[in-house]
Design a protein around this motif. Structure first.
Motif, mmCIF file in Angstrom:
data_model
loop_
_atom_site.group_PDB
_atom_site.id
_atom_site.type_symbol
_atom_site.label_atom_id
_atom_site.label_comp_id
_atom_site.label_asym_id
_atom_site.label_seq_id
_atom_site.Cartn_x
_atom_site.Cartn_y
_atom_site.Cartn_z
ATOM 1 N N THR A 160 16.335 -10.890 -7.278
ATOM 2 C CA THR A 160 15.463 -9.735 -7.078
ATOM 3 C C THR A 160 13.986 -10.088 -7.183
ATOM 4 O OG1 THR A 160 17.178 -8.253 -7.928
ATOM 5 C CG2 THR A 160 14.931 -7.418 -7.896
ATOM 6 N N LEU A 161 13.604 -10.833 -8.198
ATOM 7 C CA LEU A 161 12.190 -11.143 -8.402
ATOM 8 C C LEU A 161 11.628 -11.954 -7.245
ATOM 9 C CD1 LEU A 161 9.582 -11.216 -9.961
ATOM 10 C CD2 LEU A 161 10.518 -13.036 -11.403
ATOM 11 N N ALA A 162 12.336 -12.969 -6.806
ATOM 12 C CA ALA A 162 11.840 -13.808 -5.709
ATOM 13 C C ALA A 162 11.639 -12.985 -4.436
ATOM 14 C CB ALA A 162 12.817 -14.955 -5.448
ATOM 15 N N ARG A 163 12.594 -12.116 -4.118
ATOM 16 C CA ARG A 163 12.452 -11.302 -2.910
ATOM 17 C C ARG A 163 11.340 -10.275 -3.061
ATOM 18 N NH1 ARG A 163 18.249 -12.364 -2.634
ATOM 19 N NH2 ARG A 163 18.666 -10.732 -4.187
ATOM 20 N N ALA A 164 11.119 -9.774 -4.272
ATOM 21 C CA ALA A 164 10.027 -8.825 -4.500
ATOM 22 C C ALA A 164 8.661 -9.491 -4.327
ATOM 23 C CB ALA A 164 10.142 -8.216 -5.895
ATOM 24 N N VAL A 165 8.516 -10.726 -4.812
ATOM 25 C CA VAL A 165 7.249 -11.457 -4.636
ATOM 26 C C VAL A 165 7.023 -11.753 -3.161
ATOM 27 C CG1 VAL A 165 6.007 -13.584 -5.164
ATOM 28 C CG2 VAL A 165 7.299 -12.416 -6.966
ATOM 29 N N ASP A 166 8.083 -12.082 -2.435
ATOM 30 C CA ASP A 166 7.964 -12.249 -0.979
ATOM 31 C C ASP A 166 7.382 -11.000 -0.337
ATOM 32 O OD1 ASP A 166 8.904 -14.842 -0.767
ATOM 33 O OD2 ASP A 166 10.991 -14.244 -0.449
ATOM 34 N N ALA A 167 7.934 -9.836 -0.702
ATOM 35 C CA ALA A 167 7.471 -8.581 -0.123
ATOM 36 C C ALA A 167 6.027 -8.289 -0.507
ATOM 37 C CB ALA A 167 8.381 -7.438 -0.580
ATOM 38 N N LEU A 168 5.649 -8.622 -1.749
ATOM 39 C CA LEU A 168 4.282 -8.376 -2.201
ATOM 40 C C LEU A 168 3.274 -9.196 -1.404
ATOM 41 C CD1 LEU A 168 2.741 -6.789 -4.490
ATOM 42 C CD2 LEU A 168 2.752 -8.937 -5.766
ATOM 43 N N GLN A 169 3.671 -10.370 -0.961
ATOM 44 C CA GLN A 169 2.759 -11.273 -0.259
ATOM 45 C C GLN A 169 2.805 -11.111 1.262
ATOM 46 O OE1 GLN A 169 2.214 -15.241 -2.739
ATOM 47 N NE2 GLN A 169 4.378 -14.941 -2.283
ATOM 48 N N THR A 170 3.647 -10.216 1.755
ATOM 49 C CA THR A 170 3.770 -10.009 3.197
ATOM 50 C C THR A 170 3.063 -8.727 3.599
ATOM 51 O OG1 THR A 170 5.941 -11.097 3.170
ATOM 52 C CG2 THR A 170 5.384 -9.779 5.116
ATOM 53 N N PRO A 171 2.059 -8.791 4.469
ATOM 54 C CA PRO A 171 1.357 -7.568 4.883
ATOM 55 C C PRO A 171 2.284 -6.613 5.631
ATOM 56 C CG PRO A 171 0.134 -9.552 5.509
ATOM 57 C CD PRO A 171 1.499 -9.997 5.090
ATOM 58 N N THR A 172 1.907 -5.339 5.661
ATOM 59 C CA THR A 172 2.665 -4.356 6.425
ATOM 60 C C THR A 172 2.450 -4.584 7.921
ATOM 61 O OG1 THR A 172 0.849 -2.759 6.449
ATOM 62 C CG2 THR A 172 2.365 -2.687 4.574
ATOM 63 N N LYS A 173 3.206 -3.873 8.747
ATOM 64 C CA LYS A 173 3.065 -4.009 10.196
ATOM 65 C C LYS A 173 1.678 -3.603 10.671
ATOM 66 C CE LYS A 173 7.981 -3.365 11.207
ATOM 67 N NZ LYS A 173 9.003 -2.524 11.890
ATOM 68 N N SER A 174 1.032 -2.726 9.918
ATOM 69 C CA SER A 174 -0.330 -2.302 10.281
ATOM 70 C C SER A 174 -1.380 -3.306 9.827
ATOM 71 C CB SER A 174 -0.626 -0.936 9.661
ATOM 72 O OG SER A 174 -0.615 -1.021 8.240
ATOM 73 N N GLY A 175 -0.967 -4.332 9.096
ATOM 74 C CA GLY A 175 -1.893 -5.352 8.622
ATOM 75 C C GLY A 175 -2.467 -5.087 7.246
ATOM 76 N N LYS A 176 -2.107 -3.977 6.615
ATOM 77 C CA LYS A 176 -2.634 -3.678 5.290
ATOM 78 C C LYS A 176 -1.897 -4.473 4.216
ATOM 79 C CE LYS A 176 -4.696 0.840 6.002
ATOM 80 N NZ LYS A 176 -4.936 2.171 5.405
ATOM 81 N N ARG A 177 -2.630 -4.829 3.175
ATOM 82 C CA ARG A 177 -2.036 -5.588 2.082
ATOM 83 C C ARG A 177 -1.101 -4.709 1.266
ATOM 84 N NH1 ARG A 177 -3.543 -6.830 -3.221
ATOM 85 N NH2 ARG A 177 -5.661 -5.978 -3.066
ATOM 86 N N VAL A 178 -0.005 -5.296 0.801
ATOM 87 C CA VAL A 178 0.950 -4.588 -0.053
ATOM 88 C C VAL A 178 0.486 -4.709 -1.495
ATOM 89 C CG1 VAL A 178 3.329 -4.527 -0.908
ATOM 90 C CG2 VAL A 178 2.882 -4.938 1.530
ATOM 91 N N ALA A 179 0.327 -3.566 -2.159
ATOM 92 C CA ALA A 179 -0.144 -3.557 -3.550
ATOM 93 C C ALA A 179 0.988 -3.370 -4.538
ATOM 94 C CB ALA A 179 -1.180 -2.447 -3.748
ATOM 95 N N LEU A 180 2.120 -2.847 -4.078
ATOM 96 C CA LEU A 180 3.203 -2.534 -4.998
ATOM 97 C C LEU A 180 4.546 -2.656 -4.289
ATOM 98 C CD1 LEU A 180 3.334 0.322 -7.607
ATOM 99 C CD2 LEU A 180 5.188 0.119 -5.955
ATOM 100 N N VAL A 181 5.489 -3.299 -4.947
ATOM 101 C CA VAL A 181 6.865 -3.393 -4.453
ATOM 102 C C VAL A 181 7.763 -2.643 -5.425
ATOM 103 C CG1 VAL A 181 8.788 -4.935 -3.880
ATOM 104 C CG2 VAL A 181 6.434 -5.615 -3.332
ATOM 105 N N HIS A 182 8.583 -1.770 -4.900
ATOM 106 C CA HIS A 182 9.463 -0.977 -5.753
ATOM 107 C C HIS A 182 10.901 -1.088 -5.253
ATOM 108 C CE1 HIS A 182 9.010 2.654 -2.886
ATOM 109 N NE2 HIS A 182 8.199 1.709 -2.427
#
Length: 457
Positions: A160-182
């Motif tokens: 879970t943690l590794a995949r959550a960090v992946d998501a945190l470091q991947t921008p959204t489709k609109s290009g905005k930075r991800v600030a929170l993974v839930h």
């Protein structure tokens, strides 16, 4: 046809068209949530970070607020000691030396000497929210910028943690930075208490599909606080005002108190943190492909009803319009709207329509369950789960009608008044709403849940 008849026909026709559109729209949302569950959770790939070197993986500090002996506490906490991630620490937060969770915590620290783990004892009084006060010492001592806050009644899979960090470091489709993974909660109960089964059915069906649909559309913040991953450097820039930061400086922050202490005044601090990151910094959230396995304790019917009252009253003070529309999305009210509308428009038989509606709803909800669980509903709990599902649907409207008239809530032995924007103030010791339920199905005193719930837009 006289004028009065024409007017009545036009009124009924208009109401029937609006009702049909509303009914169809809610079903579209339900199906969107079902599709999101299927597409996101039926395949959980292994993250490259799981086998990376410690220097190649961002450091993460895991904060776990503890209070007493939650159900499955040992297994819940152990799941953070067994994460497949090369660079993390665990901070286990308790208020005092007499807490019943401490022997469990010390046993796990001894069992996993290779894991960087420490116990934080004490609290800082930064507001009326006891969870925030509990977390403050661990928050300040965390060595990493990325924080993963996990409730004590949550169990997570090793990846879970590794995949959550992946998501945190991947921008959204609109290009905005991800600030929170839930993570969407997936409830399970080892017991057969009435409230536990109803809550289990609610979280794994109706709540899950609506939560996933809202986050798929992603036009507003909607976050549950069971398991949240975010950066402390982002949190230290916001204060819960939800006003965008106007300065063009890269690391500009709000004036006054910022960071976790600023959210001690809110009952739903998790949702306010998520909303602050969204609105004040203009950043976004993401869901990973994991669930937060929410261990439902020995919950009585009284406890379930009290919990629903609490969060309806919180949502009412934070998102009033959405809360007032909530009953119109519940299955019984919705089928009444849809069946009466379609009967007027097409002459369909109401009883047949009701049967088809609830049959399809059950199929959809069981599909959502299977997507999140990774398997169909087990035979061992089939009838208890279905009874809980029926009870949840039947109780939704009565609980809402009771909850919407009032602002007082019970939480962990005390009574609070919910103020504007979800802030709260303590107004006394615990009062009893539904004493009849409590008398029938009493819960042990040592079960204390630091749960949170989303405030949907």
């Amino acid at each position: 046809m006289n004028r009065d008849s024409e007017d009545h026909h036009f009124l009924y026709l208009s109401l029937s068209l609006v009702g049909s559109i509303w009914f169809t729209g809610i079903w579209v949302i339900w199906l969107l949530g079902t599709w999101a569950a299927r597409s996101r959770y039926r395949l959980r790939p292994r993250s490259p970070l799981a086998s990376a070197s410690p220097s190649a993986a961002p450091g993460v500090s895991i904060l776990r607020p503890l209070k007493g002996l939650d159900a499955n506490l040992y297994e819940n906490l152990e799941s953070t000691f067994t994460q497949e991630y090369p660079n993390y620490e665990i901070i286990l937060c308790v208020v005092d030396e007499d807490d019943q969770a401490l022997p469990v915590v010390r046993d796990l620290v001894s069992k996993y000497p290779h894991v960087r783990a420490k116990i934080s004892i004490g609290e800082d009084d930064v507001g009326v929210n006891p969870k925030v006060n509990n977390l403050m010492s661990g928050y300040r001592s965390a060595v990493n910028d990325i924080l993963w806050v996990l409730d004590s009644n949550v169990m997570v899979d090793p990846g879970t943690l590794a995949r959550a960090v992946d998501a945190l470091q991947t921008p959204t489709k609109s290009g905005k930075r991800v600030a929170l993974v839930h993570h969407v909660p997936f409830a399970f109960s080892a017991g057969s208490r009435v409230g536990s089964r109803i809550d289990e059915a609610f979280l794994n069906t109706n709540h899950a599909k609506m939560y996933l649909a809202i986050n798929t559309v992603a036009i507003e913040s909607c976050v549950v606080g069971k398991s949240n991953l975010y950066r402390r450097s982002d949190l230290e820039r916001v204060n819960g005002s939800l006003k965008p930061i106007t300065s063009s400086e890269p690391n500009a922050k709000q004036e006054g108190l910022c960071g976790l202490p600023a959210f001690g005044r809110f009952l739903a601090e998790d949702n306010m943190i998520a909303s602050a990151l969204w609105h004040e910094l203009g950043l976004r959230h993401d869901l990973s492909c994991d669930v937060a396995r929410n261990v439902v304790g020995n919950m009585s019917l009284y406890d379930y009803v009290q919990r629903r009252i609490r969060w309806i009253r919180v949502r009412k003070r934070m998102v009033f319009t959405a809360t007032m529309l909530e009953p119109l999305t519940e299955s019984i009210v919705l089928v009444a709207i849809g069946s009466s509308s379609l009967k007027y428009l097409f002459g369909l038989r109401v009883w047949l329509y009701v049967l088809v509606h609830f049959f399809m709803l059950l199929i959809v909800d069981l599909d959502v369950y299977a997507s999140l669980a990774g398997h169909p509903l087990p035979r061992s709990i089939r009838w208890e789960f279905l009874a809980g599902w029926v009870a949840r649907e039947a109780l939704a409207l009565p609980i809402f009608l009771f909850a919407v008239f009032g602002n007082a809530v019970e939480w962990r032995g005390r009574t609070y008044e919910v103020l504007n924007n979800g802030e709260m103030r303590q107004i006394g010791r615990q009062r009893s709403y539904f004493n009849l339920f409590r008398r029938w199905d009493h819960q042990p005193k040592d079960y204390q849940d630091l749960e949170t719930e989303p405030v949907s837009p």
